[in-house]
Design an enzyme around this catalytic site. Structure first.
Site, PDB file in Angstrom:
ATOM      1  N   ASN A  42       0.832  -1.209   0.000  1.00  0.00           N
ATOM      2  CA  ASN A  42       0.000   0.000   0.000  1.00  0.00           C
ATOM      3  C   ASN A  42       0.866   1.259   0.000  1.00  0.00           C
ATOM      4  OD1 ASN A  42       0.618  -0.847   2.680  1.00  0.00           O
ATOM      5  ND2 ASN A  42      -1.046   0.361   3.532  1.00  0.00           N
ATOM      6  N   GLU A  44       0.203   5.296   0.672  1.00  0.00           N
ATOM      7  CA  GLU A  44      -0.767   6.313   1.097  1.00  0.00           C
ATOM      8  C   GLU A  44      -0.368   7.692   0.592  1.00  0.00           C
ATOM      9  OE1 GLU A  44      -1.092   5.646   5.343  1.00  0.00           O
ATOM     10  OE2 GLU A  44      -2.236   3.790   5.004  1.00  0.00           O
ATOM     11  N   CYS A  53      -4.148   0.616  -2.409  1.00  0.00           N
ATOM     12  CA  CYS A  53      -4.019  -0.624  -1.641  1.00  0.00           C
ATOM     13  C   CYS A  53      -2.923  -1.525  -2.228  1.00  0.00           C
ATOM     14  CB  CYS A  53      -5.330  -1.400  -1.656  1.00  0.00           C
ATOM     15  SG  CYS A  53      -6.601  -0.730  -0.581  1.00  0.00           S
ATOM     16  N   GLU A  55      -3.081  -4.700  -2.937  1.00  0.00           N
ATOM     17  CA  GLU A  55      -3.569  -5.611  -3.973  1.00  0.00           C
ATOM     18  C   GLU A  55      -3.623  -4.906  -5.321  1.00  0.00           C
ATOM     19  OE1 GLU A  55      -4.785  -4.994  -1.032  1.00  0.00           O
ATOM     20  OE2 GLU A  55      -5.902  -6.661  -0.174  1.00  0.00           O
ATOM     21  N   CYS A  95      -9.928  -5.545   0.957  1.00  0.00           N
ATOM     22  CA  CYS A  95     -11.080  -4.650   1.117  1.00  0.00           C
ATOM     23  C   CYS A  95     -12.031  -4.839  -0.079  1.00  0.00           C
ATOM     24  CB  CYS A  95     -10.620  -3.199   1.210  1.00  0.00           C
ATOM     25  SG  CYS A  95     -10.110  -2.476  -0.360  1.00  0.00           S
ATOM     26  N   CYS A  98     -10.673  -3.861  -3.516  1.00  0.00           N
ATOM     27  CA  CYS A  98      -9.667  -4.803  -4.028  1.00  0.00           C
ATOM     28  C   CYS A  98     -10.320  -6.094  -4.499  1.00  0.00           C
ATOM     29  CB  CYS A  98      -8.612  -5.083  -2.964  1.00  0.00           C
ATOM     30  SG  CYS A  98      -7.568  -3.642  -2.684  1.00  0.00           S
TER      31      CYS A  98
HETATM   32  N1  THU Z   1      -5.206  -1.656   2.713  1.00  0.00           N
HETATM   33  C1  THU Z   1      -4.677  -2.413   1.703  1.00  0.00           C
HETATM   34  O1  THU Z   1      -3.602  -2.126   1.176  1.00  0.00           O
HETATM   35  N2  THU Z   1      -5.387  -3.493   1.288  1.00  0.00           N
HETATM   36  C2  THU Z   1      -6.569  -3.890   1.824  1.00  0.00           C
HETATM   37  O2  THU Z   1      -7.206  -4.795   1.308  1.00  0.00           O
HETATM   38  C3  THU Z   1      -7.061  -3.260   3.051  1.00  0.00           C
HETATM   39  C4  THU Z   1      -6.473  -1.927   3.359  1.00  0.00           C
HETATM   40  C5  THU Z   1      -4.466  -0.466   3.143  1.00  0.00           C
HETATM   41  C6  THU Z   1      -5.117   0.826   2.757  1.00  0.00           C
HETATM   42  C7  THU Z   1      -4.530   1.777   3.796  1.00  0.00           C
HETATM   43  O3  THU Z   1      -3.278   2.249   3.300  1.00  0.00           O
HETATM   44  C8  THU Z   1      -4.296   0.906   5.002  1.00  0.00           C
HETATM   45  O4  THU Z   1      -4.355  -0.449   4.546  1.00  0.00           O
HETATM   46  C9  THU Z   1      -5.326   1.096   6.107  1.00  0.00           C
HETATM   47  O5  THU Z   1      -6.613   0.964   5.629  1.00  0.00           O
END
Ligand code: THU
Length: 147
Positions: A42, A44, A53, A55, A95, A98
């Protein structure tokens, strides 16, 4: 590659996340039908909603390296990435957004995709398929119906 090896690739990828706002590092490793592996984490942004994310980051690499239609197996691990290795005992599942992105790859190939969901420390594992994680999904077929 064994399931545990693919999870280790995801855990390792999580250490290269850029997650200063949530402090939650996620790594994803995607294996192709031919055994090639790509990873992502991920990333941000100060404009929170622009975060990407793990994925989706790994799916972009998969498309670039071997094609979305070749995606066979995906491992995801999330937790605290501040130490020498990823930690945390809660299983990280993809999530909703994804799941939709993974569904695109599954529909493209017509194969279900195995998803290994691991805790940060790799000790806990849930095995799913994208068909289970997003039943009744929206996809290409819906758009083709209006043409
Ligand atoms: N996140 C992911 O990278 N993949 C997921 O399936 C769930 C959430 C990341 C997004 C954000 O940077 C952090 O986790 C907290 O939500």
């Amino acid at each position: 590659m064994t399931d545990q090896e693919l999870i280790e690739r995801a855990r390792d990828a999580a250490l290269r996340a850029y997650a200063p706002y949530s402090a939650f590092s996620v790594g994803c490793a995607i294996e192709s039908v031919d055994g090639e592996v790509v990873t992502g984490a991920n990333m941000e942004n100060a404009c929170y909603r622009l975060g990407v994310c793990a994925e989706q980051s790994a799916l972009t690499a998969a498309q670039h390296i071997f094609g979305l239609d070749k995606v066979a197996r995906i491992a995801v691990a999330g937790g605290d990435g501040s130490g020498a290795e990823l930690s945390g005992d809660v299983v990280c599942t993809p999530c909703g957004g994804c799941r939709q992105a993974i569904l695109e790859a599954a529909q493209l190939s017509g194969r279900d995709i195995a998803i290994l969901c691991a805790s940060g420390d790799g000790s806990a594992l849930e095995r799913h398929t994208i068909g289970e994680l997003i039943p009744f999904g929206f996809g290409t077929v819906n758009l083709l119906e209006i043409k």
